[in-house]
Design a protein around this motif. Structure first.
Motif, PDB file in Angstrom:
ATOM      1  N   LEU A   1      32.381  38.724  34.473  1.00 36.53           N
ATOM      2  CA  LEU A   1      32.953  37.720  35.367  1.00 36.53           C
ATOM      3  C   LEU A   1      31.868  37.094  36.239  1.00 36.53           C
ATOM      4  N   ARG A   2      30.999  37.925  36.793  1.00 36.04           N
ATOM      5  CA  ARG A   2      29.929  37.402  37.646  1.00 36.04           C
ATOM      6  C   ARG A   2      28.989  36.498  36.838  1.00 36.04           C
ATOM      7  N   LYS A   3      28.674  36.903  35.626  1.00 35.94           N
ATOM      8  CA  LYS A   3      27.762  36.111  34.788  1.00 35.94           C
ATOM      9  C   LYS A   3      28.354  34.739  34.493  1.00 35.94           C
ATOM     10  N   LEU A   4      29.652  34.683  34.220  1.00 33.11           N
ATOM     11  CA  LEU A   4      30.304  33.409  33.930  1.00 33.11           C
ATOM     12  C   LEU A   4      30.312  32.500  35.159  1.00 33.11           C
ATOM     13  N   ILE A   5      30.605  33.064  36.315  1.00 30.15           N
ATOM     14  CA  ILE A   5      30.640  32.255  37.536  1.00 30.15           C
ATOM     15  C   ILE A   5      29.259  31.713  37.858  1.00 30.15           C
ATOM     16  N   MET A   6      28.222  32.490  37.606  1.00 29.41           N
ATOM     17  CA  MET A   6      26.861  32.025  37.872  1.00 29.41           C
ATOM     18  C   MET A   6      26.460  30.878  36.930  1.00 29.41           C
ATOM     19  N   ARG A   7      27.197  30.708  35.822  1.00 29.94           N
ATOM     20  CA  ARG A   7      26.891  29.625  34.871  1.00 29.94           C
ATOM     21  C   ARG A   7      27.541  28.304  35.242  1.00 29.94           C
ATOM     22  N   ILE A   8      28.437  28.295  36.212  1.00 29.72           N
ATOM     23  CA  ILE A   8      29.167  27.067  36.560  1.00 29.72           C
ATOM     24  C   ILE A   8      28.191  25.992  37.031  1.00 29.72           C
ATOM     25  N   LYS A   9      28.362  24.785  36.502  1.00 32.74           N
ATOM     26  CA  LYS A   9      27.447  23.692  36.816  1.00 32.74           C
ATOM     27  C   LYS A   9      27.629  23.199  38.255  1.00 32.74           C
ATOM     28  N   THR A  10      26.498  22.952  38.926  1.00 35.67           N
ATOM     29  CA  THR A  10      26.492  22.378  40.275  1.00 35.67           C
ATOM     30  C   THR A  10      25.439  21.276  40.314  1.00 35.67           C
ATOM     31  N   ASN A  11      25.406  20.542  41.435  1.00 36.94           N
ATOM     32  CA  ASN A  11      24.383  19.503  41.559  1.00 36.94           C
ATOM     33  C   ASN A  11      23.115  20.089  42.169  1.00 36.94           C
TER      34      ASN A  11
ATOM     35  N   ARG B   1      35.964  24.727  53.701  1.00 39.96           N
ATOM     36  CA  ARG B   1      35.624  23.304  53.837  1.00 39.96           C
ATOM     37  C   ARG B   1      34.582  23.110  54.943  1.00 39.96           C
ATOM     38  N   ALA B   2      34.764  23.826  56.030  1.00 40.85           N
ATOM     39  CA  ALA B   2      33.821  23.731  57.148  1.00 40.85           C
ATOM     40  C   ALA B   2      32.440  24.221  56.717  1.00 40.85           C
ATOM     41  N   ARG B   3      32.402  25.287  55.897  1.00 38.35           N
ATOM     42  CA  ARG B   3      31.118  25.797  55.401  1.00 38.35           C
ATOM     43  C   ARG B   3      30.408  24.736  54.559  1.00 38.35           C
ATOM     44  N   TYR B   4      31.165  24.009  53.761  1.00 32.92           N
ATOM     45  CA  TYR B   4      30.592  22.945  52.935  1.00 32.92           C
ATOM     46  C   TYR B   4      30.017  21.833  53.808  1.00 32.92           C
ATOM     47  N   ALA B   5      30.749  21.484  54.858  1.00 32.02           N
ATOM     48  CA  ALA B   5      30.291  20.411  55.747  1.00 32.02           C
ATOM     49  C   ALA B   5      28.995  20.800  56.466  1.00 32.02           C
TER      50      ALA B   5
ATOM     51  N   ALA C   1      47.947  23.292  40.022  1.00 30.41           N
ATOM     52  CA  ALA C   1      46.539  22.943  39.863  1.00 30.41           C
ATOM     53  C   ALA C   1      46.130  22.939  38.400  1.00 30.41           C
ATOM     54  N   VAL C   2      45.228  22.022  38.063  1.00 29.29           N
ATOM     55  CA  VAL C   2      44.583  22.010  36.743  1.00 29.29           C
ATOM     56  C   VAL C   2      43.110  22.328  36.989  1.00 29.29           C
ATOM     57  N   LEU C   3      42.683  23.506  36.598  1.00 29.44           N
ATOM     58  CA  LEU C   3      41.335  23.954  36.936  1.00 29.44           C
ATOM     59  C   LEU C   3      40.283  23.350  36.010  1.00 29.44           C
ATOM     60  N   VAL C   4      39.098  23.163  36.586  1.00 32.06           N
ATOM     61  CA  VAL C   4      37.938  22.697  35.835  1.00 32.06           C
ATOM     62  C   VAL C   4      37.198  23.921  35.313  1.00 32.06           C
ATOM     63  N   GLY C   5      36.628  23.792  34.111  1.00 30.39           N
ATOM     64  CA  GLY C   5      35.929  24.911  33.490  1.00 30.39           C
ATOM     65  C   GLY C   5      34.451  24.944  33.809  1.00 30.39           C
TER      66      GLY C   5
ATOM     67  N   PRO D   1      33.389  19.233  49.077  1.00 32.99           N
ATOM     68  CA  PRO D   1      34.108  20.300  48.359  1.00 32.99           C
ATOM     69  C   PRO D   1      35.042  19.761  47.270  1.00 32.99           C
ATOM     70  N   ASP D   2      35.543  18.538  47.435  1.00 30.29           N
ATOM     71  CA  ASP D   2      36.535  18.010  46.507  1.00 30.29           C
ATOM     72  C   ASP D   2      35.947  17.569  45.169  1.00 30.29           C
ATOM     73  N   THR D   3      34.637  17.595  45.053  1.00 22.72           N
ATOM     74  CA  THR D   3      33.994  17.296  43.766  1.00 22.72           C
ATOM     75  C   THR D   3      33.270  18.515  43.210  1.00 22.72           C
ATOM     76  N   CYS D   4      33.612  19.680  43.730  1.00 21.42           N
ATOM     77  CA  CYS D   4      32.891  20.909  43.384  1.00 21.42           C
ATOM     78  C   CYS D   4      33.798  21.884  42.635  1.00 21.42           C
ATOM     79  N   THR D   5      33.387  22.283  41.446  1.00 25.29           N
ATOM     80  CA  THR D   5      34.155  23.238  40.647  1.00 25.29           C
ATOM     81  C   THR D   5      34.303  24.569  41.361  1.00 25.29           C
ATOM     82  N   LEU D   6      33.259  25.017  42.030  1.00 22.66           N
ATOM     83  CA  LEU D   6      33.319  26.298  42.739  1.00 22.66           C
ATOM     84  C   LEU D   6      34.411  26.285  43.803  1.00 22.66           C
ATOM     85  N   PHE D   7      34.457  25.192  44.569  1.00 30.95           N
ATOM     86  CA  PHE D   7      35.470  25.087  45.624  1.00 30.95           C
ATOM     87  C   PHE D   7      36.865  24.998  45.016  1.00 30.95           C
TER      88      PHE D   7
END
Length: 335
Positions: A219-229, A261-265, A192-196, A239-245
């Protein structure tokens, strides 16, 4: 016996992308009993890009501690610092003397530096290009050829360097006899190549990394900064376009990934998903994080491990270099 070799550049603090893309597969491979594996801190390579002595020194400690904390089996593999093997630099010079400049002209890093200068309309296309950058592939070839590695796990961006190592080895063998094994690149397409944090590839050069052993609160502070829509919690999400997933999937089992994946759906709030990801990663990294900080507090212990590894590595490099010296004509007079 198959021989493999893996280098770890000491230019910064390891992050989640390093762990998933390189460290985890390599540590799993280190437990194989049917392979002789060499793992080394590429601290001479670090000098090509980093001229901050404090950073290089700290990174050597942090990188070594990371691999040890995550379970590198130093009894089964040979783990050492490149700078503790003097034969590597002597071999680098031997290889430099048979390497065509034209081959080095084609190296991606050099070509990119020249292209940047040309794009800036600079009069000197080689502005800022050091001989370290230009000759980097020769040092990498020496790392590999010294220990007759037949398999070298690399990312796609390093395939060219392996091809160059093969070319250099073949030229030396042609001139002085069959001494070197021609190495093969091993590229894991599944790695995998992870997104930042900002949606780009996780990389220290982008400043968007999540350090592997950040304290819990950081760690929690950094994760809360991850960009979402801006989709609302109840809306189905891809899920396949989501950095968190993507981060979750890199660490989770197949069953856990399918359930997520089911939770995302069904619809999941970004705040909820960030909290789930934080708790999952924090739980996964808690034990090695403790071990890591314990190792940082004992640099002498790490130094001893590296020196034992270097002694084992030199059991191979010292006699092989003596053989190569003889081959090129550097031997006692009268023999």
């Amino acid at each position: 016996m198959e021989i493999t070799l893996t280098g770890i550049t000491t230019t910064g603090t390891p992050h989640l992308g390093n762990y998933v893309g390189a460290i985890l597969p390599a540590i799993e491979a280190s437990r194989r009993k049917d392979v002789r594996s060499f793992y080394f801190l590429a601290d001479y390579h670090a000098l090509v890009k980093c001229h901050d002595p404090a950073l290089v020194h700290r990174s050597r400690l942090e990188v070594a501690a990371t691999w040890l904390a995550l379970g590198l089996d130093v009894e089964n593999v040979i783990f050492y610092a490149q700078t503790d093997i003097p034969e590597i630099l002597e071999l680098t010079w031997m290889l430099t003397c048979v390497t065509a400049k034209g081959l080095m002209n084609r190296a991606h890093a050099y070509k990119a530096a020249v292209a940047d200068n040309v794009a800036d309309l600079d009069k000197d296309p080689d502005k800022g290009v050091t001989m370290g950058l230009f000759c980097y592939p020769i040092l990498m070839a020496a790392d590999i050829l010294m220990f007759k590695a037949s398999k070298v796990p690399v990312g796609k961006d390093q395939i060219q360097h392996l091809e160059m190592a093969r070319d250099i080895a073949a030229r030396f063998n042609h001139l002085y006899g069959e001494h070197f094994v021609l190495p093969e690149a091993v590229v894991d397409e599944k790695t995998a190549v992870l997104v930042g944090l900002d949606g780009r590839k996780m990389s220290k050069s982008y400043g968007n990394t999540i350090p592997l052993f950040e304290p819990e609160k950081a760690l929690r502070k950094l994760i809360m900064r991850i960009k979402t829509n801006s989709l609302p919690p109840e809306a189905p999400k891809d899920p396949d376009t989501c950095t968190l997933f993507e981060l979750y999937r890199a660490f989770a089992s197949t069953e856990e990934t399918t359930a997520m994946r089911a939770r995302y759906a069904q619809g999941i709030g970004w705040g909820e998903m960030k909290q789930i990801l934080f708790e999952y990663l924090n739980d996964r990294l808690r034990e090695p994080r403790t071990h890591y900080h314990d190792l940082l507090a004992r640099p002498d212990h790490i130094q001893q491990i590296l020196q034992r590894g270097a002694a084992r590595a030199r059991e191979y490099s010292a006699p092989f270099l003596a053989e190569l010296r003889h081959a090129v004509g550097i031997r006692p007079l009268g023999t």
